[in-house]
Design a protein around this motif. Structure first.
Motif, short mmCIF file in Angstrom:
data_model
loop_
_atom_site.label_atom_id
_atom_site.label_comp_id
_atom_site.label_asym_id
_atom_site.label_seq_id
_atom_site.Cartn_x
_atom_site.Cartn_y
_atom_site.Cartn_z
N LEU A 17 6.91 3.20 10.28
CA LEU A 17 5.47 2.98 10.58
C LEU A 17 4.40 3.50 9.71
O LEU A 17 4.14 3.29 8.92
N SER A 18 5.01 5.02 9.77
CA SER A 18 4.23 6.45 8.91
C SER A 18 4.51 6.29 7.66
O SER A 18 3.30 6.17 6.60
N VAL A 19 5.58 6.02 6.80
CA VAL A 19 5.60 6.00 5.25
C VAL A 19 4.82 4.31 4.65
O VAL A 19 4.44 4.26 4.01
N ALA A 20 5.12 2.91 5.59
CA ALA A 20 4.13 2.31 5.31
C ALA A 20 3.08 2.39 5.46
O ALA A 20 2.38 1.86 4.21
N ARG A 21 2.65 2.56 5.85
CA ARG A 21 1.11 3.35 6.34
C ARG A 21 0.37 4.26 5.15
O ARG A 21 -0.81 3.93 4.54
N ASP A 22 0.99 4.74 4.79
CA ASP A 22 0.82 6.12 3.49
C ASP A 22 0.74 5.80 2.71
O ASP A 22 0.10 6.38 1.96
N TYR A 23 1.69 5.08 2.30
CA TYR A 23 1.88 4.28 1.01
C TYR A 23 1.72 3.09 0.28
O TYR A 23 2.10 2.94 -0.69
N ILE A 24 0.64 2.36 1.44
CA ILE A 24 0.86 1.47 0.77
C ILE A 24 -0.14 0.46 -0.37
O ILE A 24 -0.33 -0.03 -0.69
N LYS A 25 -1.35 2.24 -0.64
CA LYS A 25 -1.40 1.54 -1.95
C LYS A 25 -1.01 2.07 -2.96
O LYS A 25 -1.44 2.23 -4.01
N GLU A 26 0.12 2.29 -3.01
CA GLU A 26 0.68 3.02 -3.50
C GLU A 26 1.48 1.99 -4.60
O GLU A 26 2.71 2.21 -4.94
N GLY A 27 2.31 1.03 -3.93
CA GLY A 27 2.77 -0.23 -4.71
C GLY A 27 4.33 0.01 -3.37
O GLY A 27 5.45 -0.69 -3.61
N ILE A 28 4.37 0.97 -2.28
CA ILE A 28 5.71 1.09 -2.01
C ILE A 28 5.73 0.20 -0.18
O ILE A 28 4.47 0.40 0.40
N ARG A 29 6.34 -0.38 -0.41
CA ARG A 29 6.75 -1.24 0.94
C ARG A 29 8.04 -0.58 2.30
O ARG A 29 8.87 0.27 0.93
N CYS A 30 7.73 -0.02 3.11
CA CYS A 30 8.28 0.13 4.33
C CYS A 30 9.04 -0.70 5.03
O CYS A 30 7.67 -0.73 5.44
N CYS A 32 14.56 -6.16 0.97
CA CYS A 32 14.52 -5.16 -0.50
C CYS A 32 14.12 -5.59 -1.85
O CYS A 32 13.80 -5.28 -2.84
N SER A 33 14.24 -6.98 -1.72
CA SER A 33 13.97 -7.75 -2.74
C SER A 33 12.43 -8.71 -3.42
O SER A 33 11.30 -8.15 -2.36
N ASP A 34 12.07 -9.28 -3.84
CA ASP A 34 10.76 -9.25 -4.90
C ASP A 34 9.83 -10.65 -3.49
O ASP A 34 8.65 -11.09 -3.46
N GLU A 35 11.00 -11.34 -3.11
CA GLU A 35 10.66 -12.41 -2.69
C GLU A 35 9.86 -12.04 -0.89
O GLU A 35 9.42 -12.90 -0.48
N ALA A 36 9.90 -10.64 -0.61
CA ALA A 36 10.11 -10.24 0.61
C ALA A 36 8.13 -8.64 -0.30
O ALA A 36 8.41 -8.45 0.51
N SER A 37 7.24 -9.55 -0.78
CA SER A 37 7.17 -8.42 -1.41
C SER A 37 5.46 -8.96 -0.03
O SER A 37 4.51 -7.40 -0.55
N PHE A 38 5.04 -9.25 1.05
CA PHE A 38 4.46 -9.34 1.46
C PHE A 38 4.52 -8.83 2.97
O PHE A 38 4.25 -8.51 3.67
N ILE A 39 5.99 -8.27 2.50
CA ILE A 39 6.70 -7.82 3.63
C ILE A 39 6.74 -5.96 3.92
O ILE A 39 6.96 -5.77 3.46
N THR A 40 6.05 -5.49 4.73
CA THR A 40 6.20 -3.73 5.32
C THR A 40 5.44 -3.17 6.53
O THR A 40 4.69 -4.52 7.14
N GLY A 41 6.61 -2.65 6.43
CA GLY A 41 5.85 -1.76 8.35
C GLY A 41 6.21 -2.25 9.50
O GLY A 41 6.25 -2.58 10.51
N CYS A 42 7.21 -3.08 8.95
CA CYS A 42 8.00 -3.95 9.92
C CYS A 42 9.51 -3.22 10.45
O CYS A 42 9.88 -3.26 9.59
N ASP A 43 9.94 -4.10 11.82
CA ASP A 43 11.48 -3.52 12.03
C ASP A 43 11.58 -5.17 12.28
O ASP A 43 11.56 -5.98 13.37
N TYR A 44 13.50 -5.36 12.11
CA TYR A 44 13.68 -6.73 11.94
C TYR A 44 14.56 -6.13 13.27
O TYR A 44 15.47 -5.87 12.38
#
Length: 254
Positions: free
Chosen positions: A163-176, A231-243
């Motif tokens: 969650l921390s990495v997803a929040r801190d680097y969302i504007k850097e184009g990094i999904r986590c 990890c694919s481009d098909e999931a490009s709108f997903i970040t900060g989630c636990d599945y």
């Protein structure tokens, strides 16, 4: 769909189990795989299997608990599009009977190892302006598991780091993101049962399998397919989630 051609994917723990399944699947989808593991013999086997199938792989013998080793390996790779943090160890015990040495060992591999790889990878991904990170958490960070004190502690930390990495680097184009598997049938599980339940291997295997409402353990390949999607481009709108991928364990095991 799920095309990884031109992508460079670093997969820790890729000598066996989930990490190996991820490496094999990603290679089939066209990624160049950076195989990261401490066990060189296991890495050789994974590398050979990928190359025989026509894929691209480079082995990197590395102890993820050693920060400088991790930095050197990632800097030698140069660019990383995808990081899958799969390396991990487990332990049986509650808070009273967990020795300090075992607690430290789990922390070093499951928490510090993930931190080391995150730190090294994020720096490279920032230079590219994009990147995807997938961490292996566990159902243990969602529910209380008996006699898994240290292991649960580490997986809770993995979830929080995600969650921390997803929040801190969302504007850097990094999904986590992270996933939370229930029990997966890997060589690790077989060795774990043999070590902790000698003479009762078959009984414990059946008991652990039955703890999932679906009635069995997952296959590493099933876990790998969820990781591929995230990890694919098909999931490009997903970040900060636990599945959860747990055969119904969290919601149906009441």
């Amino acid at each position: 769909m799920f095309d990884l051609n031109g992508k460079v994917a670093a997969v820790t723990g890729s000598g066996s189990g989930i990490g190996k399944a991820v490496a094999l699947l990603f290679a089939k989808r066209g990624a160049t795989i950076q195989l990261i593991d401490l066990n060189e013999e296991a890495l050789n086997a994974t590398e050979d299997e990928i190359k025989k199938a026509g894929g691209n792989a480079v082995k990197q013998v590395c102890d993820v608990t050693k920060q400088q080793q991790v930095k050197d390996v990632f800097n030698s790779i140069g660019t990383i599009d995808i990081l899958v943090n799969s390396a991990g160890v487990s332990h049986v015990g509650n808070v009273e009977n967990t020795p300090e040495a075992d607690f430290d060992r789990l922390y070093n591999v499951n928490v510090k190892g993930v931190y080391n790889c995150l730190q090294a990878a994020v720096s490279l991904m920032k230079e590219n302006g994009s990147g995807v990170i997938l961490n292996l958490a566990s159902i243990a960070n969602n529910v209380g598991l008996a006699d898994r004190f240290a292991y649960s502690m580490t997986k809770g930390a993995v979830y929080a780091m995600t969650l921390s990495v997803a929040r801190d680097y969302i504007k850097e184009g990094i999904r986590c993101n992270c996933i939370s598997p229930a029990r997966v049938h890997t060589p690790f599980v077989d060795g774990f049962i043999k070590k902790n339940y000698p003479g009762k291997e078959d009984e414990m295997f059946q008991k652990l399998s039955a703890s999932q409402p679906i009635g069995r353990m997952a296959k590493p390949e099933e876990i790998a397919h969820l990781i591929l999607y995230l990890c694919s481009d098909e999931a490009s709108f997903i970040t900060g989630c636990d599945y959860p991928i747990d055969g119904g364990f969290i919601k149906l095991n009441n």
